[in-house]
Design a protein around this motif. Sequence first.
Motif, mmCIF file in Angstrom:
data_model
loop_
_atom_site.group_PDB
_atom_site.id
_atom_site.type_symbol
_atom_site.label_atom_id
_atom_site.label_comp_id
_atom_site.label_asym_id
_atom_site.label_seq_id
_atom_site.Cartn_x
_atom_site.Cartn_y
_atom_site.Cartn_z
ATOM 1 N N ALA A 272 7.156 -27.461 74.894
ATOM 2 C CA ALA A 272 7.330 -26.061 75.272
ATOM 3 C C ALA A 272 7.286 -25.144 74.053
ATOM 4 O O ALA A 272 6.705 -24.052 74.104
ATOM 5 N N ARG A 273 7.887 -25.556 72.947
ATOM 6 C CA ARG A 273 7.917 -24.701 71.756
ATOM 7 C C ARG A 273 6.509 -24.468 71.210
ATOM 8 O O ARG A 273 6.169 -23.360 70.802
ATOM 9 N N PHE A 274 5.688 -25.504 71.216
ATOM 10 C CA PHE A 274 4.321 -25.359 70.715
ATOM 11 C C PHE A 274 3.501 -24.503 71.664
ATOM 12 O O PHE A 274 2.694 -23.671 71.224
ATOM 13 N N ARG A 275 3.714 -24.663 72.974
ATOM 14 C CA ARG A 275 3.002 -23.825 73.938
ATOM 15 C C ARG A 275 3.343 -22.354 73.725
ATOM 16 O O ARG A 275 2.465 -21.491 73.775
ATOM 17 N N ARG A 426 -1.024 -19.829 59.152
ATOM 18 C CA ARG A 426 -0.506 -20.346 60.421
ATOM 19 C C ARG A 426 -1.483 -19.938 61.525
ATOM 20 O O ARG A 426 -1.191 -19.111 62.365
ATOM 21 N N ARG A 427 -2.655 -20.541 61.468
ATOM 22 C CA ARG A 427 -3.740 -20.142 62.380
ATOM 23 C C ARG A 427 -4.117 -21.324 63.251
ATOM 24 O O ARG A 427 -4.897 -22.152 62.812
ATOM 25 N N PRO A 428 -3.603 -21.473 64.472
ATOM 26 C CA PRO A 428 -2.641 -20.606 65.129
ATOM 27 C C PRO A 428 -1.186 -20.981 64.841
ATOM 28 O O PRO A 428 -0.284 -20.187 65.096
ATOM 29 N N THR A 429 -0.952 -22.189 64.337
ATOM 30 C CA THR A 429 0.389 -22.606 63.922
ATOM 31 C C THR A 429 0.225 -23.347 62.599
ATOM 32 O O THR A 429 -0.879 -23.523 62.093
ATOM 33 N N TRP A 430 1.322 -23.811 62.040
ATOM 34 C CA TRP A 430 1.239 -24.539 60.772
ATOM 35 C C TRP A 430 0.458 -25.841 60.922
ATOM 36 O O TRP A 430 -0.017 -26.405 59.935
ATOM 37 N N ARG A 431 0.241 -26.300 62.145
ATOM 38 C CA ARG A 431 -0.520 -27.523 62.362
ATOM 39 C C ARG A 431 -2.029 -27.318 62.249
ATOM 40 O O ARG A 431 -2.787 -28.284 62.223
ATOM 41 N N GLY A 432 -2.498 -26.063 62.219
ATOM 42 C CA GLY A 432 -3.935 -25.805 62.135
ATOM 43 C C GLY A 432 -4.665 -26.324 63.354
ATOM 44 O O GLY A 432 -4.373 -25.959 64.493
ATOM 45 N N CYS A 433 -5.627 -27.226 63.142
ATOM 46 C CA CYS A 433 -6.415 -27.746 64.262
ATOM 47 C C CYS A 433 -5.667 -28.836 65.040
ATOM 48 O O CYS A 433 -6.051 -29.162 66.166
ATOM 49 N N ARG A 434 -4.635 -29.400 64.456
ATOM 50 C CA ARG A 434 -3.890 -30.473 65.134
ATOM 51 C C ARG A 434 -2.868 -29.902 66.107
ATOM 52 O O ARG A 434 -2.427 -28.760 65.976
ATOM 53 N N THR A 435 -2.490 -30.710 67.094
ATOM 54 C CA THR A 435 -1.429 -30.358 68.036
ATOM 55 C C THR A 435 -0.422 -31.503 68.063
ATOM 56 O O THR A 435 -0.703 -32.599 67.554
ATOM 57 N N PRO A 436 0.758 -31.295 68.680
ATOM 58 C CA PRO A 436 1.720 -32.409 68.793
ATOM 59 C C PRO A 436 1.232 -33.538 69.689
ATOM 60 O O PRO A 436 1.778 -34.652 69.634
ATOM 61 N N ARG A 438 -1.096 -36.419 70.616
ATOM 62 C CA ARG A 438 -2.024 -37.286 69.908
ATOM 63 C C ARG A 438 -3.408 -37.232 70.571
ATOM 64 O O ARG A 438 -3.559 -37.336 71.786
ATOM 65 N N GLY A 439 -4.425 -37.059 69.730
ATOM 66 C CA GLY A 439 -5.787 -37.023 70.226
ATOM 67 C C GLY A 439 -6.244 -35.675 70.742
ATOM 68 O O GLY A 439 -7.380 -35.559 71.203
ATOM 69 N N LEU A 440 -5.413 -34.633 70.641
ATOM 70 C CA LEU A 440 -5.778 -33.299 71.120
ATOM 71 C C LEU A 440 -5.870 -32.341 69.935
ATOM 72 O O LEU A 440 -4.919 -32.207 69.164
ATOM 73 N N TYR A 441 -7.010 -31.653 69.824
ATOM 74 C CA TYR A 441 -7.265 -30.778 68.684
ATOM 75 C C TYR A 441 -7.835 -29.446 69.163
ATOM 76 O O TYR A 441 -8.504 -29.369 70.195
ATOM 77 N N LEU A 442 -7.563 -28.403 68.383
ATOM 78 C CA LEU A 442 -8.154 -27.087 68.595
ATOM 79 C C LEU A 442 -9.242 -26.907 67.541
ATOM 80 O O LEU A 442 -9.007 -27.189 66.357
ATOM 81 N N CYS A 443 -10.433 -26.464 67.936
ATOM 82 C CA CYS A 443 -11.531 -26.371 66.963
ATOM 83 C C CYS A 443 -12.247 -25.036 67.029
ATOM 84 O O CYS A 443 -13.400 -24.923 66.618
ATOM 85 N N SER A 444 -11.582 -23.992 67.534
ATOM 86 C CA SER A 444 -12.205 -22.676 67.644
ATOM 87 C C SER A 444 -11.952 -21.860 66.383
ATOM 88 O O SER A 444 -11.304 -22.304 65.434
ATOM 89 N N ALA A 445 -12.451 -20.614 66.379
ATOM 90 C CA ALA A 445 -12.254 -19.711 65.242
ATOM 91 C C ALA A 445 -10.794 -19.311 65.068
ATOM 92 O O ALA A 445 -10.462 -18.641 64.092
ATOM 93 N N SER A 446 -9.933 -19.713 65.987
ATOM 94 C CA SER A 446 -8.507 -19.461 65.838
ATOM 95 C C SER A 446 -7.838 -20.469 64.918
ATOM 96 O O SER A 446 -6.614 -20.451 64.755
ATOM 97 N N THR A 447 -8.620 -21.376 64.337
ATOM 98 C CA THR A 447 -8.116 -22.303 63.323
ATOM 99 C C THR A 447 -8.804 -21.970 61.995
ATOM 100 O O THR A 447 -9.813 -21.263 61.972
ATOM 101 N N PRO A 448 -8.266 -22.465 60.887
ATOM 102 C CA PRO A 448 -8.904 -22.195 59.589
ATOM 103 C C PRO A 448 -10.319 -22.755 59.542
ATOM 104 O O PRO A 448 -10.567 -23.821 60.103
ATOM 105 N N PRO A 449 -11.259 -22.060 58.900
ATOM 106 C CA PRO A 449 -11.069 -20.843 58.090
ATOM 107 C C PRO A 449 -11.230 -19.543 58.845
ATOM 108 O O PRO A 449 -11.322 -18.491 58.220
ATOM 109 N N GLY A 450 -11.276 -19.559 60.175
ATOM 110 C CA GLY A 450 -11.304 -18.321 60.929
ATOM 111 C C GLY A 450 -12.674 -17.908 61.401
ATOM 112 O O GLY A 450 -13.583 -18.719 61.568
#
Length: 470
Positions: A272-275, A426-436, A438-450
């Motif tokens: 919930a906190r990450f969401r 913190r784009r979008p969080t300190w985890r960057g492309c990783r999430t809590p 396992r096996g789930l990643y964010l890869c859009s322009a909302s992650t570094p380098p923007g």
Amino acid sequence: MSLRKAYVVGAGPNGLCAAVTLARAGVEVVVLEARERPGGGASSEALTLPGFVHDVCSAVHPLAAGSPALRALALEKFGLRWIQPPAPLAHPFDDGTAAVLERSLEETAAGLGRDGRTYARLAGPLSKRWDELAPDLLAPLHAPRSPALLARFALLAAWPASWTARAAFRSRDARALFAGLAGHSVLPLSAAASSAVGWVLALAGHAVGWPLSEGGSQRLADALAALLAQLGGRLELGRRVSSLGELSGADAVLCDVSPRRLAALAGERLPARFRRALEDYRYGPGVFKLDWALDGPIPWRAAACARAGTVHLGGTLEELEDSERAASEGRVCGRPFVLLSQPSLFDASRAPAGRHTAWAYCHVPAGCGEDLTSRIEAQVERFAPGFRKLILARRATGPADFERRNPNLVGGDITGGAQDLRQLFRRPTWRGCRTPARGLYLCSASTPPGGGVHGMCGWHAAQAALADLR
């Protein structure tokens, strides 16, 4: 757990680059795209009249040409051809002159008169070492490969663009030219580190140019899709994903979506906190864009503008400051800073013989519903008298239109979220492309380098998945 199969949700440049990176590593990849063609922000359509090819969002590609990830793919083998206008950028003034960012550092400096020596001293050492600098610039927080070089860049980048323009330069031309470059950050020019984007684009202009993709930006996406197919990857178009629960049998899922969309797709799979952190992610101002079919080339008063693929319309530093401050404060500026591209001057495939295309946009408050057509066209007419008489057809696209077409462009924000210091690390969080999960990643322009068409967000997410799961 080993990485044998992956889904990629979204076929924008970042999603496609992530998929290609995984496929080259031997991973079975399936890309799912809701629209009927790939590309996201790098797509082209006939928006006005038959025979006129318009870039829906991105049109000029300094970061794609200078991207370590994309340059390694030899996309010219799959139909991509870069066209370099004689000059990357022109910035006209009311007296009929223009400041010009030339491909040559020396020619740019010569055109800046008394500020030329300062410009060459600041930009020269970095632009000449772009290939060393780019992997550090276009990356999340990491131990830099070239720490001294990155530190030198950081000393230039950390300041507000307004301060840099006034402290480094004395002339109207140099100040306005730099302010226009920094305006691509979609930040107030008084914001800390708003100089960074200005310097990146100036350095790239000298190192790799500001090229156009022959035939439209769609060719870049199509080349990535063709490479993916050659590598055995699969692209499923018209496939809208409503929940990650629909995707089974894969070891990893990489999502080229906005943070809010990821929270909705993943649901209870995320804590919930990450969401909440994803849902609270901040987006920047939107854009209002016009595409034109023209009966001839734009009749610029300053001849140098006809040599440039991109033209910045806004006059002085002070005018640009007012425009960018207004967008960030929820106001619409009377004389907005307008960014214009005129690809058909250099790429005849964009329009019927003797005819031309152009597009222009300005920054507006997120979700703004006001029609900026007259204000944008007044700015073009200001520097190119007679422009309006050439208009055969136009298409206006406001923030809501952008978001309806591409849900990643929340409120019309084309940069994947506010690019200020608060979100830089913190784009979008300190985890960057990783999430809590396992096996789930964010890869859009909302992650570094923007923001920007460079594919590096997807490349970094794919590298993270390979490192975590192999």
